[in-house]
Design an enzyme around this catalytic site. Structure first.
Site, mmCIF file in Angstrom:
data_model
loop_
_atom_site.group_PDB
_atom_site.id
_atom_site.type_symbol
_atom_site.label_atom_id
_atom_site.label_comp_id
_atom_site.label_asym_id
_atom_site.label_seq_id
_atom_site.Cartn_x
_atom_site.Cartn_y
_atom_site.Cartn_z
ATOM 1 N N SER A 208 6.529 5.321 -39.392
ATOM 2 C CA SER A 208 6.776 3.955 -38.947
ATOM 3 C C SER A 208 7.466 3.089 -40.011
ATOM 4 C CB SER A 208 5.439 3.351 -38.501
ATOM 5 O OG SER A 208 5.651 2.168 -37.792
ATOM 6 N N ASP B 223 5.076 6.819 -27.357
ATOM 7 C CA ASP B 223 4.986 5.780 -28.394
ATOM 8 C C ASP B 223 5.605 4.489 -27.881
ATOM 9 O OD1 ASP B 223 5.216 4.191 -30.667
ATOM 10 O OD2 ASP B 223 5.948 5.812 -31.960
ATOM 11 N N HIS C 70 1.802 5.940 -30.972
ATOM 12 C CA HIS C 70 2.306 5.638 -32.320
ATOM 13 C C HIS C 70 1.356 6.087 -33.441
ATOM 14 C CE1 HIS C 70 5.128 3.608 -34.935
ATOM 15 N NE2 HIS C 70 4.159 2.937 -35.502
#
Ligand SMILES: *[C@@H]1O[C@H](CO)[C@@H](O)[C@H](O)[C@H]1NC(C)=O
Ligand SMILES: *[C@@H]1O[C@H](CO)[C@@H](O)[C@H](O)[C@H]1NC(C)=O
Ligand SMILES: *[C@@H]1O[C@H](CO)[C@@H](O)[C@H](O)[C@H]1NC(C)=O
Length: 415
Positions: A181, A354, A388
Site C-alpha cells: 500500500s 481490494d 486490502h
C-alpha cells in the site's frame, strides 16, 4: 520416565500460563478461558520484537537517521538455523501500520517465510509510528515533530535506510524492496524521481496492493475525508491536535482497546474497517481481529494522511500545498510522479477484492511502467473476499500471494 513426564507437565503449565486471547469464531470469545476453539496468539499480545523472538528468531534493532533528523527503526530478523544466501530484503508497511504487519500470521507471515528461505529480512517503520518516534533534537511531544508528509518519508528517510542496509550487508547484491500500500507509494515516488540512484540500491520492487494513485478507489472512508483534509491540516497543524494520529493519542488508544474489548465490538470494528476502507472479507476471521487491533492504528501525522487521501483526487503526486504550490513547484497543481521513469523491475500483486487499491488502479499503474520495469509481470488475485489488509492478515496470504513472491525472488537470485 518420571523425569520425562515432569518435563512435559512443566511445559504444559508454561504453555497454559499464556492466557487465551483469540478464538475461531466471535461467539467463542464469550467463553474464551475454557473454550477449545480459543488459544494464545503472541501477535495479539506483543509488539514486533516480541513476536519475532517468540517464533525463535533473534531480532536486531537498527536506527537510521533521515536527512532532517528523524530517526527510524529497522528490525532485522535473524534466522539462526538459516544457511543463508542472505540477499537483503526491506519490507515496508502501509498507512497507520508498522513492521509488525509482516509478522502477524505466525509461521505463514511473509517476514518469517523469507527469513526461512535464507533472506536477510529488514522490517521498516515509517517515522512517527510507535517504533520510530525519535528525532535528533525534536521530541515527539513537540507539535513541530508531527509536521511531515509522505515526501519527507520518501526522500529523507528511505534513501538513508537503503544505504544503511547495503552497508550492513554488502556482499549479497542489491536490495529487494517489498511494499504494501503506502509502502509502495514511497518506492514509486523515489524510483520516479531518482531512477539512476535507485537502480544502484534496488534489484527489484515487489509491490502488494500498491498505492500508485487511487483515483478509482471504492474506499468510502478515503472518498469522504479527502475534501476535508486540506482544511484539517491548515487548522490544526500548529496545535496539539497535530499529534492526534500518534500511536499514543487518545483516539488511537481508544480504537485499539475498544476493538479488542469484547466479541461484539471486535466484529463491529472488523466490519466497519472492511466496509469503509479495505473491502469485504467473505471468510470473516474472528481469530485475526485481536491481532489487527493490537497493531492498528499505529502512528502517523496529519499531513501524511492528507497526502494519502489526495491520491484519490490527484493520483501519485507530490504534497499539495494549495495556494503555495506556485511558490513551491512553480505550478498550481503539485507535480505527479512519473512512474514510467523507473528502471528497476517492478512486480505487482493486486486483488479484485481490494476496495482501497482497486484492480483498475493497479492495472493503470502497471500499464504506465516502462517495458524494462514490467519484465516480471503482475499477479492478479481473483478472490473477491481477499481485501486490502488480507495481504498481511489473511490465512490464505501465503498460498495466494507469498508463495508467488518467494518463487519470483528465488528465480531472480542469480540474475
Ligand atoms: C507452521 O507450523 C505448523 C505447526 O507447527 C506446521 O504444521 C506448518 O507446517 C508450519 N508451516 C510453515 C509454512 O512452516
Ligand atoms: C539538530 O542539531 C544539529 C546539531 O546538533 C543541528 O545541526 C541541526 O540543525 C538540528 N536540527 C534541527 C531540526 O533542529
Ligand atoms: C514520463 O516519462 C516518460 C519516460 O521518460 C516520458 O516519455 C513521458 O513523456 C513522461 N510523461 C509525462 C506526463 O511527463
Amino acid at each position: 520416565m518420571i523425569r520425562y513426564s515432569l518435563t512435559l507437565l512443566l511445559f504444559a503449565t508454561i504453555v497454559h500460563s499464556e492466557i487465551n486471547n483469540v478464538c475461531r469464531n466471535y461467539i467463542d470469545y464469550f467463553t474464551i478461558q475454557t473454550n477449545p476453539n480459543c488459544w494464545y496468539d503472541v501477535a495479539a499480545d506483543k509488539n514486533a520484537p516480541g513476536i519475532i523472538t517468540s517464533y525463535g528468531y533473534a531480532v536486531e534493532t537498527h536506527k537510521v537517521t533521515g536527512s532532517d533528523g528523524y530517526v527510524s527503526t529497522l528490525f532485522r530478523i535473524i534466522n539462526n538455523n538459516g544457511a543463508g544466501r542472505n540477499v537483503p530484503v526491506l519490507l515496508q508497511h502501509g498507512l497507520i501500520a508498522s513492521g509488525a504487519s509482516f509478522v502477524a500470521i505466525g509461521n505463514k507471515s511473509l517476514g518469517f517465510l523469507l527469513a526461512d528461505a535464507g533472506y536477510d529480512v529488514w522490517l521498516g517503520n515509517m517515522r512517527g509510528n510507535q517504533y520510530s518516534e525519535e528525532h535528533l533534537n525534536l521530541s515527539s511531544d513537540n507539535i513541530k515533530y508531527w509536521n511531515y508528509n509522505i515526501d519527507d518519508i520518501t526522500f529523507k528517510d528511505l534513501p538513508n535506510q537503503l544505504k544503511y542496509i547495503l552497508q550492513k550487508n554488502s556482499q549479497n547484491g542489491k536490495i529487494i524492496y517489498i511494499g504494501h500500500s503506502l509502502g509502495c507509494a514511497t518506492a514509486l515516488s523515489f524510483g520516479s524521481s531518482y531512477p539512476k540512484e535507485v537502480e544502484k540500491f534496488v534489484k527489484l520492487f515487489i509491490l502488494m496492493a500498491p498505492d500508485g494513485g487511487v483515483t478509482h478507489t471504492k474506499s468510502i472512508l478515503l472518498r469522504v475525508i479527502t475534501p476535508f483534509m486540506g482544511t484539517v491540516v491548515k487548522l490544526f497543524i500548529n496545535t496539539e491536535i497535530a499529534k492526534s494520529l500518534s500511536y499514543h493519542s487518545t483516539v488511537n488508544e481508544l480504537i485499539r482497546s475498544l476493538c479488542r474489548q469484547n466479541p461484539i465490538f471486535m466484529s463491529l470494528c472488523s466490519n466497519i474497517l472492511n466496509f469503509l476502507f479495505t473491502g469485504p472479507q467473505y471468510e470473516m476471521d474472528a481469530s485475526i481481529s485481536p491481532v489487527v487491533f493490537n497493531q492498528l492504528p499505529d502512528g502517523t501525522s496529519l499531513p501524511v494522511l492528507k497526502q494519502a487521501t489526495d491520491h484519490v483526487r490527484l493520483g501519485l503526486s507530490a504534497y499539495d500545498y494549495g495556494l503555495q504550490n506556485v511558490a513551491k513547484y512553480g505550478s498550481l497543481q503539485p507535480p505527479l510522479y512519473n512512474v514510467t521513469k523507473i528502471e528497476v523491475p517492478i512486480f505487482i500483486a493486486y486483488s479484485v477484492g481490494d476496495w482501497a487499491v482497486t484492480e483498475k488502479d493497479s492495472e493503470n499503474l502497471y500499464n504506465r511502467l516502462s517495458p524494462q520495469a514490467k519484465i516480471y509481470g503482475k499477479h492478479k488475485i481473483e478472490a473477491k473476499g481477499f481485501n486490502h489488509n488480507d495481504f498481511l492478515y489473511a490465512k490464505t496470504a501465503k498460498t495466494l500471494v507469498y508463495d508467488k513472491i518467494v518463487q519470483l525472488m528465488e528465480s531472480v537470485r542469480g540474475v
